[in-house]
Design a protein around this motif. Structure first.
Motif, PDB file in Angstrom:
ATOM      1  N   ARG A  58       0.830  -1.210   0.000  1.00  0.00           N
ATOM      2  CA  ARG A  58       0.000   0.000   0.000  1.00  0.00           C
ATOM      3  C   ARG A  58       0.862   1.257   0.000  1.00  0.00           C
ATOM      4  O   ARG A  58       0.532   2.244  -0.651  1.00  0.00           O
ATOM      5  CB  ARG A  58      -0.925  -0.007   1.207  1.00  0.00           C
ATOM      6  CG  ARG A  58      -2.010  -1.025   1.094  1.00  0.00           C
ATOM      7  CD  ARG A  58      -3.030  -0.874   2.188  1.00  0.00           C
ATOM      8  NE  ARG A  58      -4.025  -1.925   2.053  1.00  0.00           N
ATOM      9  CZ  ARG A  58      -4.401  -2.722   3.020  1.00  0.00           C
ATOM     10  NH1 ARG A  58      -3.870  -2.583   4.220  1.00  0.00           N
ATOM     11  NH2 ARG A  58      -5.309  -3.639   2.820  1.00  0.00           N
ATOM     12  N   ARG A  60       3.988   1.454  -1.172  1.00  0.00           N
ATOM     13  CA  ARG A  60       4.675   1.542  -2.472  1.00  0.00           C
ATOM     14  C   ARG A  60       3.773   2.089  -3.567  1.00  0.00           C
ATOM     15  O   ARG A  60       4.254   2.642  -4.550  1.00  0.00           O
ATOM     16  CB  ARG A  60       5.176   0.168  -2.887  1.00  0.00           C
ATOM     17  CG  ARG A  60       6.390  -0.290  -2.135  1.00  0.00           C
ATOM     18  CD  ARG A  60       6.883  -1.627  -2.659  1.00  0.00           C
ATOM     19  NE  ARG A  60       7.874  -2.191  -1.766  1.00  0.00           N
ATOM     20  CZ  ARG A  60       7.747  -3.338  -1.118  1.00  0.00           C
ATOM     21  NH1 ARG A  60       6.668  -4.079  -1.303  1.00  0.00           N
ATOM     22  NH2 ARG A  60       8.687  -3.764  -0.308  1.00  0.00           N
ATOM     23  N   SER A  61       2.452   1.929  -3.419  1.00  0.00           N
ATOM     24  CA  SER A  61       1.534   2.382  -4.469  1.00  0.00           C
ATOM     25  C   SER A  61       1.526   3.899  -4.605  1.00  0.00           C
ATOM     26  O   SER A  61       1.229   4.411  -5.686  1.00  0.00           O
ATOM     27  CB  SER A  61       0.122   1.868  -4.200  1.00  0.00           C
ATOM     28  OG  SER A  61      -0.407   2.463  -3.021  1.00  0.00           O
ATOM     29  N   PHE A  62       1.834   4.637  -3.532  1.00  0.00           N
ATOM     30  CA  PHE A  62       1.848   6.089  -3.672  1.00  0.00           C
ATOM     31  C   PHE A  62       3.242   6.708  -3.597  1.00  0.00           C
ATOM     32  O   PHE A  62       3.393   7.904  -3.797  1.00  0.00           O
ATOM     33  CB  PHE A  62       0.914   6.765  -2.651  1.00  0.00           C
ATOM     34  CG  PHE A  62       1.343   6.647  -1.220  1.00  0.00           C
ATOM     35  CD1 PHE A  62       2.247   7.528  -0.674  1.00  0.00           C
ATOM     36  CD2 PHE A  62       0.808   5.654  -0.409  1.00  0.00           C
ATOM     37  CE1 PHE A  62       2.633   7.423   0.640  1.00  0.00           C
ATOM     38  CE2 PHE A  62       1.189   5.556   0.911  1.00  0.00           C
ATOM     39  CZ  PHE A  62       2.096   6.440   1.435  1.00  0.00           C
ATOM     40  N   LEU A  63       4.269   5.904  -3.355  1.00  0.00           N
ATOM     41  CA  LEU A  63       5.638   6.422  -3.392  1.00  0.00           C
ATOM     42  C   LEU A  63       6.153   6.450  -4.834  1.00  0.00           C
ATOM     43  O   LEU A  63       5.813   5.577  -5.626  1.00  0.00           O
ATOM     44  CB  LEU A  63       6.576   5.539  -2.564  1.00  0.00           C
ATOM     45  CG  LEU A  63       6.508   5.665  -1.049  1.00  0.00           C
ATOM     46  CD1 LEU A  63       7.462   4.680  -0.400  1.00  0.00           C
ATOM     47  CD2 LEU A  63       6.822   7.069  -0.602  1.00  0.00           C
TER      48      LEU A  63
END
Length: 95
Positions: A58, A60-63
């Motif tokens: 989760r 990693r999805s916005f980094l």
């Protein structure tokens, strides 16, 4: 309500310990101190990955993509620590 506060702090402490163990183990594997061909090492490694991958996924999805650098564990540790600070500072509201 004191017991609820203590349970939440215990859960955060356990998650913190598991994440630190995963980070240290990843370093030891990358520096070839530990070998994934050993059954106990591979069982612990894959178990920790299965526990922490939903959290890291989760994050990693916005980094942004950083190449080979994975900042998800760092962000997760900061979030866990921030939650601990919030709980401790608002502990009086739980009593």
């Amino acid at each position: 309500m004191t017991s609820l506060f203590q349970i939440l702090m215990l859960i955060l402490d356990i998650v913190w310990f598991i994440m630190i163990a995963h980070i240290i183990m990843s370093w030891l594997i990358n520096f070839q101190v530990l070998n994934l061909r050993q059954p106990i090492v591979s069982q612990i490694w894959y178990g920790l990955n299965r526990l922490l991958e939903p959290i890291y996924g989760r994050i990693r999805s916005f980094l942004p993509d950083m190449g080979g650098l994975d900042l998800a564990p760092l962000v997760a540790l900061i979030v866990i620590y921030a939650l601990r600070i919030i709980l401790v500072n608002n502990a009086a509201a739980l009593y």
